[in-house]
Design an enzyme around this catalytic site. Structure first.
Site, PDB file in Angstrom:
ATOM      1  N   GLU A 139       0.866  -1.185   0.000  1.00 48.52           N
ATOM      2  CA  GLU A 139       0.000   0.000   0.000  1.00 48.52           C
ATOM      3  C   GLU A 139       0.904   1.238   0.000  1.00 48.52           C
ATOM      4  O   GLU A 139       1.607   1.501   0.969  1.00 48.52           O
ATOM      5  CB  GLU A 139      -0.925  -0.054   1.231  1.00 48.52           C
ATOM      6  CG  GLU A 139      -1.829   1.142   1.394  1.00 48.52           C
ATOM      7  CD  GLU A 139      -2.579   1.512   0.120  1.00 48.52           C
ATOM      8  OE1 GLU A 139      -3.100   0.603  -0.561  1.00 48.52           O
ATOM      9  OE2 GLU A 139      -2.628   2.708  -0.210  1.00 48.52           O
ATOM     10  N   CYS A 187       4.854  -2.127  -8.365  1.00 47.83           N
ATOM     11  CA  CYS A 187       3.468  -1.769  -8.035  1.00 47.83           C
ATOM     12  C   CYS A 187       3.424  -0.548  -7.090  1.00 47.83           C
ATOM     13  O   CYS A 187       3.689   0.561  -7.535  1.00 47.83           O
ATOM     14  CB  CYS A 187       2.742  -2.995  -7.493  1.00 47.83           C
ATOM     15  SG  CYS A 187       0.960  -2.861  -7.685  1.00 47.83           S
ATOM     16  N   ILE A 202      -2.160  -6.464  -9.200  1.00 49.29           N
ATOM     17  CA  ILE A 202      -3.076  -6.340  -8.061  1.00 49.29           C
ATOM     18  C   ILE A 202      -3.326  -4.852  -7.811  1.00 49.29           C
ATOM     19  O   ILE A 202      -2.459  -4.141  -7.309  1.00 49.29           O
ATOM     20  CB  ILE A 202      -2.485  -6.991  -6.789  1.00 49.29           C
ATOM     21  CG1 ILE A 202      -2.177  -8.474  -7.047  1.00 49.29           C
ATOM     22  CG2 ILE A 202      -3.434  -6.832  -5.601  1.00 49.29           C
ATOM     23  CD1 ILE A 202      -1.422  -9.164  -5.925  1.00 49.29           C
ATOM     24  N   HIS A 247       3.745  -7.609 -10.119  1.00 46.74           N
ATOM     25  CA  HIS A 247       4.505  -8.170  -8.991  1.00 46.74           C
ATOM     26  C   HIS A 247       5.368  -9.346  -9.443  1.00 46.74           C
ATOM     27  O   HIS A 247       4.872 -10.470  -9.517  1.00 46.74           O
ATOM     28  CB  HIS A 247       3.533  -8.681  -7.923  1.00 46.74           C
ATOM     29  CG  HIS A 247       2.781  -7.621  -7.209  1.00 46.74           C
ATOM     30  ND1 HIS A 247       3.177  -7.096  -6.003  1.00 46.74           N
ATOM     31  CD2 HIS A 247       1.643  -6.985  -7.537  1.00 46.74           C
ATOM     32  CE1 HIS A 247       2.318  -6.181  -5.623  1.00 46.74           C
ATOM     33  NE2 HIS A 247       1.369  -6.084  -6.533  1.00 46.74           N
ATOM     34  N   GLU A 256       7.553 -10.827  -7.767  1.00 52.17           N
ATOM     35  CA  GLU A 256       7.980 -11.606  -6.592  1.00 52.17           C
ATOM     36  C   GLU A 256       6.968 -12.672  -6.196  1.00 52.17           C
ATOM     37  O   GLU A 256       7.187 -13.410  -5.251  1.00 52.17           O
ATOM     38  CB  GLU A 256       8.247 -10.659  -5.400  1.00 52.17           C
ATOM     39  CG  GLU A 256       7.026 -10.029  -4.743  1.00 52.17           C
ATOM     40  CD  GLU A 256       6.406  -8.881  -5.535  1.00 52.17           C
ATOM     41  OE1 GLU A 256       6.819  -8.629  -6.690  1.00 52.17           O
ATOM     42  OE2 GLU A 256       5.483  -8.247  -4.997  1.00 52.17           O
TER      43      GLU A 256
HETATM   44  N1  GLN Z   1      -2.997   0.178  -4.944  1.00 53.65           N
HETATM   45  C1  GLN Z   1      -1.772   0.168  -4.318  1.00 53.65           C
HETATM   46  C2  GLN Z   1      -1.253   1.568  -4.091  1.00 53.65           C
HETATM   47  O1  GLN Z   1      -1.413   2.484  -4.890  1.00 53.65           O
HETATM   48  C3  GLN Z   1      -0.705  -0.649  -5.014  1.00 53.65           C
HETATM   49  C4  GLN Z   1      -1.129  -2.079  -5.071  1.00 53.65           C
HETATM   50  C5  GLN Z   1      -0.031  -3.077  -4.995  1.00 53.65           C
HETATM   51  O2  GLN Z   1       1.124  -2.779  -4.698  1.00 53.65           O
HETATM   52  N2  GLN Z   1      -0.407  -4.284  -5.228  1.00 53.65           N
HETATM   53  O3  GLN Z   1      -0.664   1.713  -3.102  1.00 53.65           O
END
Ligand code: GLN
Length: 209
Positions: free
Chosen positions: A53, A84, A138, A173, A175
């Site tokens: 996050e 991400c 994700i 991702h 990983e």
């Molecule tokens: N939605 C998340 C963000 O903006 C990122 C999602 C993730 O790392 N899987 O923080």
């Protein structure tokens, strides 16, 4: 070679595991180090900012004073891979966003633009220099504009993996599937160069931290 992984929240153990696998199975001498304190930055040649996050990771990077030191260390030669949420943090700063970017990679992103958690998906895509890879998305950020970077992969015409000389950013991702090739690519990117090889810096690392 020591590789740091920002360790406040998100896919921390998954990155550690992939680097252990790379060391074990492919005989690469890599020690992953979980970083929550800026003093440990001085011992690494590469840094991972994981998925998770971005608002939370951003908050802790500021609170523990790693945000600016990471930027400075990249100018000294530190290599960074952001995946991400990590991509959100290394991209171009948007003063209107709750998560400020470090301006390490010349891309403009929009957070959560691949949809909600329920819209998560995985798909095989071609990564330049790596090959076909099962990419897991994700609630990923969308790369909306690219500047001075090399695009290494696209999904449905949208860049999802880009790099500059020292910085690699991915919307997905790498990983999560046990495939070590993207991490190996990052290790190759670092090569023999650690940031200790940058002669023109103004301070020693000890003075700085
Ligand atoms: N939605 C998340 C963000 O903006 C990122 C999602 C993730 O790392 N899987 O923080």
């Amino acid at each position: 070679m020591n590789i740091g992984i920002i360790g406040y929240q998100g896919d921390v153990s998954e990155h550690v595991e992939i680097f252990h696998k790379l060391s074990r199975e492919y005989k690469r001498d890599i020690d992953p180090i979980i970083i929550k304190d800026k003093r440990y930055l001085k011992s690494i040649s590469g840094l991972i900012i994981p998925g998770g996050e971005s608002t939370t990771i951003y908050k802790f990077l500021k609170e523990y004073d790693l945000f600016e030191p990471i930027r400075t260390m990249v100018s000294w030669g530190l290599h960074v891979m952001g995946t991400c949420a990590g991509l959100v943090l290394i991209s171009k700063d948007d003063p209107g966003s709750r998560v400020r970017g470090m301006n390490l990679l010349d891309v403009k992103i929009r957070r959560n633009a691949y949809g909600r958690q329920m819209d998560s998906f995985s798909e095989f895509i071609d990564l330049e220099g790596i090959g076909r890879f099962n990419a897991v998305f994700i609630r990923a950020p969308v790369i909306e504009e690219v500047g001075d970077v090399v695009v290494l992969a696209k999904h449905k015409g949208i860049p999802v993996m880009v790099r500059s000389e020292r910085v690699l950013g991915l919307s997905f991702h790498p990983e999560l599937t046990g495939d070590t090739r993207v991490h190996e690519y990052f290790v190759e990117m670092i090569g023999g160069e650690g940031y200790t090889s940058i002669p023109e810096r103004k301070y020693t690392i000890e003075e700085f931290i």
